[in-house]
Design an enzyme around this catalytic site. Structure first.
Site, short mmCIF file in Angstrom:
data_model
loop_
_atom_site.label_atom_id
_atom_site.label_comp_id
_atom_site.label_asym_id
_atom_site.label_seq_id
_atom_site.Cartn_x
_atom_site.Cartn_y
_atom_site.Cartn_z
N ASP A 32 22.66 57.56 11.05
CA ASP A 32 22.06 56.49 10.26
C ASP A 32 22.79 55.18 10.51
O ASP A 32 23.82 55.13 11.18
CB ASP A 32 21.99 56.85 8.78
CG ASP A 32 23.36 56.88 8.09
OD1 ASP A 32 24.35 56.51 8.74
OD2 ASP A 32 23.42 57.25 6.91
N ILE A 33 22.22 54.11 9.97
CA ILE A 33 22.76 52.77 10.20
C ILE A 33 23.88 52.51 9.20
O ILE A 33 23.71 52.72 7.99
CB ILE A 33 21.65 51.71 10.03
CG1 ILE A 33 20.51 51.99 11.02
CG2 ILE A 33 22.19 50.30 10.22
CD1 ILE A 33 19.29 51.13 10.81
N ASN B 108 19.65 44.93 4.04
CA ASN B 108 18.51 44.68 3.16
C ASN B 108 18.83 43.63 2.10
O ASN B 108 18.02 42.75 1.81
CB ASN B 108 18.07 45.98 2.47
CG ASN B 108 17.20 46.84 3.37
OD1 ASN B 108 16.51 46.34 4.24
ND2 ASN B 108 17.24 48.15 3.16
N HIS C 152 14.18 43.05 2.86
CA HIS C 152 13.63 44.32 3.37
C HIS C 152 12.79 44.16 4.63
O HIS C 152 12.80 45.06 5.49
CB HIS C 152 12.81 45.00 2.26
CG HIS C 152 13.68 45.58 1.19
ND1 HIS C 152 14.32 46.78 1.30
CD2 HIS C 152 14.05 45.08 -0.03
CE1 HIS C 152 15.03 47.04 0.21
NE2 HIS C 152 14.87 46.01 -0.62
N ASP D 269 13.36 46.47 7.84
CA ASP D 269 12.32 47.21 8.55
C ASP D 269 12.33 46.88 10.04
O ASP D 269 12.14 47.75 10.90
CB ASP D 269 10.94 46.88 7.97
CG ASP D 269 10.72 47.51 6.60
OD1 ASP D 269 11.53 48.38 6.22
OD2 ASP D 269 9.74 47.13 5.93
N GLU E 82 17.14 55.14 6.37
CA GLU E 82 17.73 54.72 7.64
C GLU E 82 18.33 55.89 8.40
O GLU E 82 19.13 55.71 9.32
CB GLU E 82 18.79 53.64 7.40
CG GLU E 82 20.11 54.13 6.81
CD GLU E 82 20.10 54.22 5.29
OE1 GLU E 82 21.18 54.20 4.69
OE2 GLU E 82 19.00 54.31 4.69
N ARG F 95 28.40 63.60 24.46
CA ARG F 95 28.27 62.52 25.45
C ARG F 95 27.00 61.70 25.19
O ARG F 95 27.02 60.47 25.28
CB ARG F 95 28.24 63.11 26.87
CG ARG F 95 29.59 63.66 27.34
CD ARG F 95 29.60 63.84 28.85
NE ARG F 95 28.71 64.90 29.27
CZ ARG F 95 29.07 66.17 29.39
NH1 ARG F 95 30.30 66.54 29.11
NH2 ARG F 95 28.20 67.09 29.80
N ARG G 94 26.85 57.67 24.09
CA ARG G 94 26.03 56.68 24.80
C ARG G 94 25.12 55.93 23.81
O ARG G 94 24.98 54.71 23.90
CB ARG G 94 25.18 57.36 25.87
CG ARG G 94 25.96 57.83 27.07
CD ARG G 94 25.05 58.03 28.28
NE ARG G 94 24.01 59.02 28.03
CZ ARG G 94 24.15 60.32 28.25
NH1 ARG G 94 25.29 60.79 28.73
NH2 ARG G 94 23.15 61.15 28.02
#
Length: 430
Positions: A311-312, A319, A324, A328, A354, A370, A374
């Site tokens: 997730d972010i 947000n 928002h 998005d 997210e 790996r 990346r």
């Protein structure tokens, strides 16, 4: 007057490739490495055949250039081992030898090029550029074929292709309908026991004897009815069968369009229900279904499977700071970025908010790590709309024998939590 293309333009195919140089002479290795580093997307070196083979096993470079006479393991033995692992990897021999035995052995093992010392840069670059262009073209063709097959597999209609009288492809929709894991299994009679009528004549599904009754004309249509006993009731579904004929290739494509209204409506609802409206990728229901199918195939094939949950980092801050709509936009941009970096055969879905899940069949934990690194670096180095720099945290897990999808995802989620707790923008394994 047309401009003469620069060296970088002339050999631009190399900029997308990873080249490995295996040479025991330090000066020759450094000189070749310096020259090739101007053009290659990534350049690696090794001092002997054993080191080169070990590097190939772990990193899988696109092209290998090797000397022949080296300590520990010579170039031909290394090349033979590489070709045994992947015949498609181009291998170029660089040597001062002109012995016919070397040539004969290299031809027998499928060596892709031969350059005699002292190496002329243009000759080597021209050879590598040709091999690289061929390699990239083959990958593009394979991707197109995979995209075509994927498009057929997700098509709500049943699709078969025939080479002459032989059925050589059945799309996933048709296989799932018949309850068969593969075309080979279907031909062996392993399906749910549906009966089939074509234009009122009953046929056995498994042996495809009914194909003979399907006309070769492209404008021909037929009616097919599949029946299955469900308790005391017979459930029927009716299809319109269309034929596209390619007589020059002696091939036909048969399409079964479901004309049972309720069934068609249900399929459309299922497609919508499995797709995330914002990003266009699989939603949680869709990716869960993909994972369930992958686990079944993994158990049957006794192969590896890994998942990555990510997730972010600090998405709430994005947000709250930018609004928002900006959040998005970051989710949509991230989806496209990750989709460009995952491998063919991997599946990406939005798990919620997210949070995203990648399903990677045929993948052990080390390879998944790996891939995750990346992805992490790609996101970290990407400039996102409105938000600018964004990072992600990833949690990995490799499926254990008999493990459920829920348990596998839970382990990946726990690993993601540890990645968050230990500083974010990192990869942890469960």
């Amino acid at each position: 007057m047309a401009k003469t293309p620069s060296a970088r333009q002339k050999y631009r195919s190399l900029s997308r490739l990873h080249i490995l140089v295996v040479e025991d002479d330090r000066l020759a290795r450094e000189q070749m490495g310096l020259m090739l580093s101007r053009f290659a997307g990534r350049l690696s070196t090794a001092a002997d055949g054993i080191a080169g083979l070990d590097f190939y096993k772990h990193e899988r470079p696109d092209i290998v250039i090797t000397d022949i006479n080296m300590p520990h393991m010579d170039g031909l033995d290394m090349a033979e081992a590489i070709k045994a692992m992947d015949k498609g990897t181009p291998v170029v021999l660089v040597t001062a030898h002109s012995d016919a035995q070397y040539f004969l052995r290299s031809i027998a093992m499928g060596i892709d090029g031969y350059v005699v010392k002292p190496v002329e840069a243009e000759a080597l670059l021209t050879l590598l550029s040709r091999l690289g262009a061929g390699l990239l073209a083959a990958r593009a063709e394979a991707s197109r074929a995979q995209l075509f097959r994927f498009t057929l597999d997700i098509n709500p209609n049943f699709i078969l292709t025939c080479d002459g009288a032989e059925v050589d492809y059945v799309n996933r929709t048709f296989l799932d309908f018949l309850g068969a894991p593969s075309l080979a299994a279907l031909k062996e009679g392993r399906h749910t026991g549906r009966s089939l009528e074509i234009d009122g004549r009953r046929h056995a599904v498994a042996d495809f004897s009914w194909i003979a009754n399907i006309g070769a004309r492209s404008d021909a249509t037929h009616q097919a009815v599949f029946s299955r006993l469900d308790g005391e009731d017979v459930r029927q579904r009716t299809f319109l069968v269309s034929v596209a004929a390619f007589p020059e290739l002696d091939r036909r494509i048969l399409t079964f369009a479901d004309i049972t209204p309720l069934a068609e409506e249900r399929r459309l609802l299922l497609i919508r229900a499995a797709t995330d409206a914002l990003t266009g990728i699989a939603n949680r229901a869709g990716i869960d279904e993909i994972l369930d199918g992958a686990l079944r195939r993994t158990a049957g094939e006794q192969s590896a499977l890994a998942v990555a949950m990510f997730d972010i980092d600090h998405f709430k801050v994005i947000n709250d700071t930018y609004g928002h709509p900006a959040g998005d936009a970051v989710l949509v941009e991230l989806t496209g970025l990750v989709a460009d970096h995952v491998r063919a055969g991997d599946s990406l879905g939005r798990y919620g908010g997210e949070e995203f899940l990648i399903v990677a069949p045929g993948t052990h934990l080390q390879e998944a790590r790996r891939l995750a690194e990346r992805l992490r670096l790609a996101v970290e180095n990407h400039l996102f709309p409105a938000a600018g720099r964004v990072t992600i945290s990833l949690g990995l897990a490799e499926a254990r024998p008999g493990e459920s999808a829920a348990a596998l995802v839970a382990r990946a989620d726990e690993a993601l939590y540890r990645a968050k707790e230990t500083g974010r923008n990192r990869v942890c394994a469960g």
